[in-house]
Design a protein around this motif. Sequence first.
Motif, PDB file in Angstrom:
ATOM      1  N   GLN A 162      10.381   9.468  -5.284  1.00  0.00           N
ATOM      2  CA  GLN A 162      11.488  10.211  -4.662  1.00  0.00           C
ATOM      3  C   GLN A 162      11.053  11.618  -4.277  1.00  0.00           C
ATOM      4  O   GLN A 162      11.407  12.118  -3.206  1.00  0.00           O
ATOM      5  CB  GLN A 162      12.693  10.257  -5.597  1.00  0.00           C
ATOM      6  N   GLU A 163      10.295  12.274  -5.152  1.00  0.00           N
ATOM      7  CA  GLU A 163       9.822  13.633  -4.864  1.00  0.00           C
ATOM      8  C   GLU A 163       8.908  13.658  -3.634  1.00  0.00           C
ATOM      9  O   GLU A 163       8.949  14.593  -2.828  1.00  0.00           O
ATOM     10  CB  GLU A 163       9.070  14.194  -6.073  1.00  0.00           C
ATOM     11  N   GLU A 164       8.104  12.609  -3.470  1.00  0.00           N
ATOM     12  CA  GLU A 164       7.115  12.591  -2.386  1.00  0.00           C
ATOM     13  C   GLU A 164       7.652  12.028  -1.071  1.00  0.00           C
ATOM     14  O   GLU A 164       7.131  12.365  -0.001  1.00  0.00           O
ATOM     15  CB  GLU A 164       5.888  11.783  -2.836  1.00  0.00           C
TER      16      GLU A 164
ATOM     17  N   SER B 112       0.848  -1.189   0.000  1.00  0.00           N
ATOM     18  CA  SER B 112       0.000   0.000   0.000  1.00  0.00           C
ATOM     19  C   SER B 112       0.882   1.236   0.000  1.00  0.00           C
ATOM     20  O   SER B 112       1.799   1.346   0.824  1.00  0.00           O
ATOM     21  CB  SER B 112      -0.899  -0.010   1.244  1.00  0.00           C
ATOM     22  N   TYR B 113       0.600   2.177  -0.894  1.00  0.00           N
ATOM     23  CA  TYR B 113       1.447   3.370  -0.969  1.00  0.00           C
ATOM     24  C   TYR B 113       1.327   4.213   0.301  1.00  0.00           C
ATOM     25  O   TYR B 113       2.305   4.816   0.748  1.00  0.00           O
ATOM     26  CB  TYR B 113       1.103   4.205  -2.194  1.00  0.00           C
ATOM     27  N   GLN B 114       0.136   4.261   0.902  1.00  0.00           N
ATOM     28  CA  GLN B 114      -0.029   5.003   2.153  1.00  0.00           C
ATOM     29  C   GLN B 114       0.815   4.371   3.263  1.00  0.00           C
ATOM     30  O   GLN B 114       1.487   5.059   4.023  1.00  0.00           O
ATOM     31  CB  GLN B 114      -1.510   5.033   2.559  1.00  0.00           C
ATOM     32  N   ASP B 115       0.776   3.037   3.318  1.00  0.00           N
ATOM     33  CA  ASP B 115       1.588   2.303   4.289  1.00  0.00           C
ATOM     34  C   ASP B 115       3.075   2.513   4.004  1.00  0.00           C
ATOM     35  O   ASP B 115       3.880   2.712   4.921  1.00  0.00           O
ATOM     36  CB  ASP B 115       1.230   0.817   4.211  1.00  0.00           C
ATOM     37  N   PHE B 116       3.417   2.482   2.734  1.00  0.00           N
ATOM     38  CA  PHE B 116       4.797   2.685   2.293  1.00  0.00           C
ATOM     39  C   PHE B 116       5.334   4.022   2.802  1.00  0.00           C
ATOM     40  O   PHE B 116       6.428   4.097   3.360  1.00  0.00           O
ATOM     41  CB  PHE B 116       4.838   2.637   0.757  1.00  0.00           C
ATOM     42  N   LYS B 117       4.541   5.077   2.639  1.00  0.00           N
ATOM     43  CA  LYS B 117       4.976   6.413   3.061  1.00  0.00           C
ATOM     44  C   LYS B 117       5.149   6.497   4.582  1.00  0.00           C
ATOM     45  O   LYS B 117       6.088   7.130   5.069  1.00  0.00           O
ATOM     46  CB  LYS B 117       3.973   7.474   2.581  1.00  0.00           C
ATOM     47  N   LYS B 118       4.264   5.837   5.306  1.00  0.00           N
ATOM     48  CA  LYS B 118       4.391   5.842   6.761  1.00  0.00           C
ATOM     49  C   LYS B 118       5.669   5.139   7.207  1.00  0.00           C
ATOM     50  O   LYS B 118       6.366   5.606   8.115  1.00  0.00           O
ATOM     51  CB  LYS B 118       3.177   5.155   7.385  1.00  0.00           C
ATOM     52  N   ILE B 119       5.968   4.000   6.569  1.00  0.00           N
ATOM     53  CA  ILE B 119       7.185   3.251   6.922  1.00  0.00           C
ATOM     54  C   ILE B 119       8.425   4.084   6.633  1.00  0.00           C
ATOM     55  O   ILE B 119       9.332   4.212   7.464  1.00  0.00           O
ATOM     56  CB  ILE B 119       7.247   1.919   6.144  1.00  0.00           C
ATOM     57  N   ILE B 120       8.491   4.646   5.433  1.00  0.00           N
ATOM     58  CA  ILE B 120       9.659   5.432   5.017  1.00  0.00           C
ATOM     59  C   ILE B 120       9.864   6.638   5.933  1.00  0.00           C
ATOM     60  O   ILE B 120      10.991   6.934   6.362  1.00  0.00           O
ATOM     61  CB  ILE B 120       9.515   5.900   3.554  1.00  0.00           C
TER      62      ILE B 120
ATOM     63  N   VAL C 130      12.414  -1.218   2.299  1.00  0.00           N
ATOM     64  CA  VAL C 130      11.011  -1.527   2.027  1.00  0.00           C
ATOM     65  C   VAL C 130      10.913  -2.286   0.711  1.00  0.00           C
ATOM     66  O   VAL C 130      11.292  -1.781  -0.347  1.00  0.00           O
ATOM     67  CB  VAL C 130      10.144  -0.249   1.975  1.00  0.00           C
ATOM     68  N   LEU C 131      10.428  -3.528   0.785  1.00  0.00           N
ATOM     69  CA  LEU C 131      10.242  -4.375  -0.393  1.00  0.00           C
ATOM     70  C   LEU C 131       8.885  -4.066  -0.996  1.00  0.00           C
ATOM     71  O   LEU C 131       7.840  -4.317  -0.390  1.00  0.00           O
ATOM     72  CB  LEU C 131      10.298  -5.847   0.012  1.00  0.00           C
TER      73      LEU C 131
END
Length: 490
Positions: free
Chosen positions: A452-454, A422-430, A437-438
Motif C-alpha cells: 500500500q505504501e509503495e 512479478s512485483y515490477q509488473d504488478f506496479k506497472k499494472i496498478i 490484479v490477481l
Amino acid sequence: MTNQLTKRSQDYSKWYNEIVIKSGLAEFSGIRGFMIIKPYGYSLWEIMKEKLDQMLKKSGHENVYFPLLIPKSIFSKEKKHTKILSEGCAVVTHYKLIKNKKKEFIIDKESRLEEELVIRPTSESIIWKTYKNWIQSYRDLPILLNQWGNVLRWEMRTRLFLRTNEFLWQEGHTAHSTQEEAIEEAEKILNIYTNFSEKILGIPVLQGIKPHTDKFYGSEKTYCIEAIMQDGKSLQIGTSHFLGQNFSKAFDVQFTNKNGKKEYVWSTSWGVSTRLIGGLIMTHSDDKGLILPPKVAPIQIVIIPIYQNKEKFDIIDDMVKKIVKIFEKEKIRVKYDNIKTLTPGWKFHEYEMKGVPIRINIGEDEVENKKVEVFRRDTREKMYLSWIDLKSSIIELLDNIQKNIYKKALDRTQKFLIKSDSYQDFKKIINNHGGFVLAHWDGTKNTVKKIQEETEATIRCIPFAFEREKGKCIYSGKPSFQRVIFSKSY
C-alpha cells in the motif's frame, strides 16, 4: 458554469463531481462532508431502496427502526467494534442552548447529559442491547431484521455519495441459534446484494471475503462485493458480516436450546448505502452526463413536443397524451415535458445529462406519419418507431438498454481483471492500467502495508470465483496458498 463536462480522460474526479451537480442528483451543503440530495437524486435512491427492500422482504426479513442516539456505555460494550468506530464518532454532550449577553447562542453548561450519547455510526450495540430482552429460548430465533436510516461517521476526505460524514443506508441485523445458520444468512445476503447490483443496477461485481487484516471489527468473517470503475479503481458495493458470538457475549444474550442448555446467540450484520449511487455514476456514465439503467431511472422516457405555433402544438399535445396513457398503464415512468419557455435543444441536453434512457421527439411529421423519433441514451442512436407498435417496441427497447449497459460494464470488468506474478509488473499494472490484479499474498499485515505504501493498492477481497492455487507472494516471495484481488480503491 459551462454546460460541458470535463472529460473523464482529462480529470476523472472533476468529471464525477460535475455530473453529480449538473445532473441534479446532489450538491454541497456548505457543511464540510455533508451533502444535499436533491429531488432527482432522492427519487433514484427511493427506487433503489424499494427494489432492494422487496428482495429483503421476500427472503423473510422485516423492517424495524432503532434510536439514532446510543448511550456511550452501550456503544462501548463490544471492544473490538468500538475501537475502530470510536475514531469517527460524533458525541452529544449537552441538550440545551442559551443566549449570552451578545444575544449569541451558546451551550448551557448546566445542561450536560448524565451520560454522553453517540450518534450512531452503525447500530449493532443498541440492537444487541435490545435483543437481550427479546431472546430467551430457541423458539425466539431466528430474528431477521432490517433498518433503513442514516448514520454519521467523520471522514477526513469526503466526496459526494462516495464518502460523506452522513449517509443513508440499510443495515440488517439477524440472530440465530446455530453457527451454520448465521453463516448461511451472511452468504445469502451477499447473493441478494450481488443480484441487486448486477440485475437492477447493471454493475458487475466480484464476490469474496475480506482478509483477516481488513475484516469488520467485531466480526469473524466479512463477505463483500467489489466493482471496478471506469478509471480502474475498485469500489466496495456492499458487505455482509458473520459476527459469530461476539456481540451476544458482549451483551450477554443467551438462549435455552432444545436440550434445555444455555447458549450464546450467533449473529450477522450487513448493509449497503447511498454510495451505490456513486458506483452507478462511475460505472455507466460518459462525457455527456449520466447513463442510468432503466430499472432504476426516475424517468425512463421523456417526451418532447416540437412545434412552431399553437395550432400545431394542440395536435401534437393530443397525440402525446394518448402515448403517455399507454406508458402509464404499463407502469413505465414517463415525463411529458411541454414547458413552453424552454427550447427543444435545451431539453435534449438536459435529459441527456440526467441519463434518461429514452427520449421521444414528436413533431408535425411524426403526427402525420404516425411515428415517433426515439433517442436512446446508452448508445446515442436515433430511430423511428411506428405508432402501432410503439408500446411493445419501447418495452423491448428498455430491456435491451438494461442488458447493453450491463454487458458494457461486464466487458470492461473482464479487461480489468489481470493476473500478475512479478512485483515490477504488478506496479506497472496498478500505476498505468489499474483494475483488479490477481496476485499471491503471504497472509501478513506487513506485506499489505508495504504494498500500500509503495503503490496505494490494497487487498479488496479473496475472490470466490477462482480456485485456490499455491504460489509465491508477489512482494515477499514467501509461500502463498491463494491469489487475492489487489486494487486502488475509493
